[in-house]
Design a protein around this motif. Structure first.
Motif, PDB file in Angstrom:
ATOM      1  N   ALA B  24       0.853  -1.197   0.000  1.00 27.24           N
ATOM      2  CA  ALA B  24       0.000   0.000   0.000  1.00 27.24           C
ATOM      3  C   ALA B  24       0.886   1.243   0.000  1.00 27.24           C
ATOM      4  O   ALA B  24       0.961   1.973   0.980  1.00 27.24           O
ATOM      5  CB  ALA B  24      -0.907  -0.014   1.224  1.00 27.24           C
ATOM      6  N   PRO B  25       1.605   1.469  -1.116  1.00 23.90           N
ATOM      7  CA  PRO B  25       2.560   2.590  -1.146  1.00 23.90           C
ATOM      8  C   PRO B  25       1.863   3.921  -0.931  1.00 23.90           C
ATOM      9  O   PRO B  25       0.754   4.142  -1.420  1.00 23.90           O
ATOM     10  CB  PRO B  25       3.153   2.489  -2.552  1.00 23.90           C
ATOM     11  N   ILE B  33       6.499   9.259  -4.831  1.00 23.52           N
ATOM     12  CA  ILE B  33       7.133   8.505  -3.742  1.00 23.52           C
ATOM     13  C   ILE B  33       8.642   8.486  -4.031  1.00 23.52           C
ATOM     14  O   ILE B  33       9.051   8.314  -5.182  1.00 23.52           O
ATOM     15  CB  ILE B  33       6.520   7.076  -3.643  1.00 23.52           C
ATOM     16  N   PRO B  34       9.477   8.723  -3.007  1.00 24.25           N
ATOM     17  CA  PRO B  34      10.925   8.708  -3.247  1.00 24.25           C
ATOM     18  C   PRO B  34      11.461   7.299  -3.495  1.00 24.25           C
ATOM     19  O   PRO B  34      10.950   6.326  -2.933  1.00 24.25           O
ATOM     20  CB  PRO B  34      11.518   9.302  -1.968  1.00 24.25           C
ATOM     21  N   TRP B  50      12.260   9.825  -8.031  1.00 23.21           N
ATOM     22  CA  TRP B  50      10.848   9.799  -7.652  1.00 23.21           C
ATOM     23  C   TRP B  50      10.050   8.963  -8.639  1.00 23.21           C
ATOM     24  O   TRP B  50      10.392   8.886  -9.821  1.00 23.21           O
ATOM     25  CB  TRP B  50      10.286  11.234  -7.632  1.00 23.21           C
ATOM     26  N   MET B  51       8.975   8.350  -8.158  1.00 25.29           N
ATOM     27  CA  MET B  51       8.019   7.653  -9.025  1.00 25.29           C
ATOM     28  C   MET B  51       6.620   8.189  -8.741  1.00 25.29           C
ATOM     29  O   MET B  51       6.307   8.513  -7.586  1.00 25.29           O
ATOM     30  CB  MET B  51       7.987   6.147  -8.732  1.00 25.29           C
ATOM     31  N   ASN B  52       5.782   8.233  -9.779  1.00 19.58           N
ATOM     32  CA  ASN B  52       4.343   8.366  -9.524  1.00 19.58           C
ATOM     33  C   ASN B  52       3.745   6.950  -9.601  1.00 19.58           C
ATOM     34  O   ASN B  52       4.490   5.962  -9.751  1.00 19.58           O
ATOM     35  CB  ASN B  52       3.678   9.348 -10.514  1.00 19.58           C
ATOM     36  N   ASP B  53       2.446   6.836  -9.470  1.00 20.17           N
ATOM     37  CA  ASP B  53       1.880   5.478  -9.401  1.00 20.17           C
ATOM     38  C   ASP B  53       2.080   4.711 -10.704  1.00 20.17           C
ATOM     39  O   ASP B  53       2.329   3.502 -10.694  1.00 20.17           O
ATOM     40  CB  ASP B  53       0.411   5.512  -8.965  1.00 20.17           C
ATOM     41  N   ARG B  58       4.645   0.331 -13.727  1.00 17.03           N
ATOM     42  CA  ARG B  58       5.431  -0.142 -14.879  1.00 17.03           C
ATOM     43  C   ARG B  58       6.710  -0.839 -14.439  1.00 17.03           C
ATOM     44  O   ARG B  58       7.130  -1.823 -15.048  1.00 17.03           O
ATOM     45  CB  ARG B  58       5.793   1.040 -15.785  1.00 17.03           C
ATOM     46  N   THR B  59       7.336  -0.327 -13.385  1.00 10.85           N
ATOM     47  CA  THR B  59       8.579  -0.927 -12.888  1.00 10.85           C
ATOM     48  C   THR B  59       8.310  -2.350 -12.383  1.00 10.85           C
ATOM     49  O   THR B  59       9.076  -3.280 -12.659  1.00 10.85           O
ATOM     50  CB  THR B  59       9.192  -0.060 -11.769  1.00 10.85           C
TER      51      THR B  59
END
Lengths: 149, 149
Positions: B24-25, B33-34, B50-53, B58-59
């Motif tokens: 549950a990021p 999120i860092p 940083w990533m968005n959802d 995708r990662t």
């Protein structure tokens, strides 16, 4: 989106920021900078936290890790409660000076996580998973003590 | 201060967030999120990003690192331009699920920094210093190529 602090230096150009020797840390709009903390001897990632300018200045001055607790909205001298004082072996910043890396030696029981694990990163996100499930913790849980600091 | 995303799971309690197996990021108020990225074989800290959802989804799905570029305000498949594709060896999250740790194997010349160094953390903040001066870079600079991705 980023601010400087009179406690530190000022980079006049991008080249100076990225390739110079002026320390000009960039704080975000809350006045905070992210900090990555690893165990100096093993390289293990222990925690990800934040500093404000005062926490950063204190860390440089006294050689132990100070953070800014976003939960408590207060300066946080890591280890004051738990004994898990982080002695700084080396501090680095990155290309655009918006992150701090601390390599530390941890006193007390060697842990850092308030949940009781040695590292905060005790759960794996399985590759190719549905994105909803973590693997069970696989990092050492330390004997109970006061973990709130 | 944090938001969840329907792409991932939902933690109903603090205990579930911290000790459960629901992923549950927690994204910040910008939806980011860092991410701490280290080289899987050596443990070297390569970068902080940083990533968005969507980048996170995708990662997980394709096993290579996707980020959110705050400079370009766009999804960023690391390595598309530079060849420095990051193959994910392991992904972890931390106690309160507000940070992602990627352990990666880097393709191409093995670098990651847009300035041309192998790691973004090429400068030391000397302990006990005046807080205004960095040590000169001490990390390998790679031969010039396209470093903007």
């Amino acid at each position: 989106m980023s601010t400087s602090s009179p406690r530190f230096g000022t980079a006049e150009t991008k080249a100076q920021l990225e390739e110079g020797t002026v320390f000009a840390p960039r704080f975000d709009d809350r006045g905070l900078i992210p900090v990555v903390t690893t165990e100096a001897a093993t390289g293990q990632l222990l925690m990800h936290a934040w500093m404000n300018d005062e926490a950063l200045a204190r860390t440089i001055a006294d050689g132990t890790a100070w953070y800014w607790s976003r939960t408590r909205n207060a300066l946080w001298h890591k280890g004051d409660t738990s004994g898990q004082i982080q002695q700084v072996v080396e501090m680095r910043t990155d290309c655009d000076q918006d992150t701090i890396w601390l390599r530390v030696k941890v006193a007390g029981d060697g842990g850092c996580c308030h949940v009781g694990y040695q590292s905060c990163f005790y759960r794996v996100i399985p590759a190719g998973s549905d994105g909803k499930t973590l693997a069970s913790p696989d990092v050492k849980k330390l004997p109970p003590h006061k973990h709130n600091g």
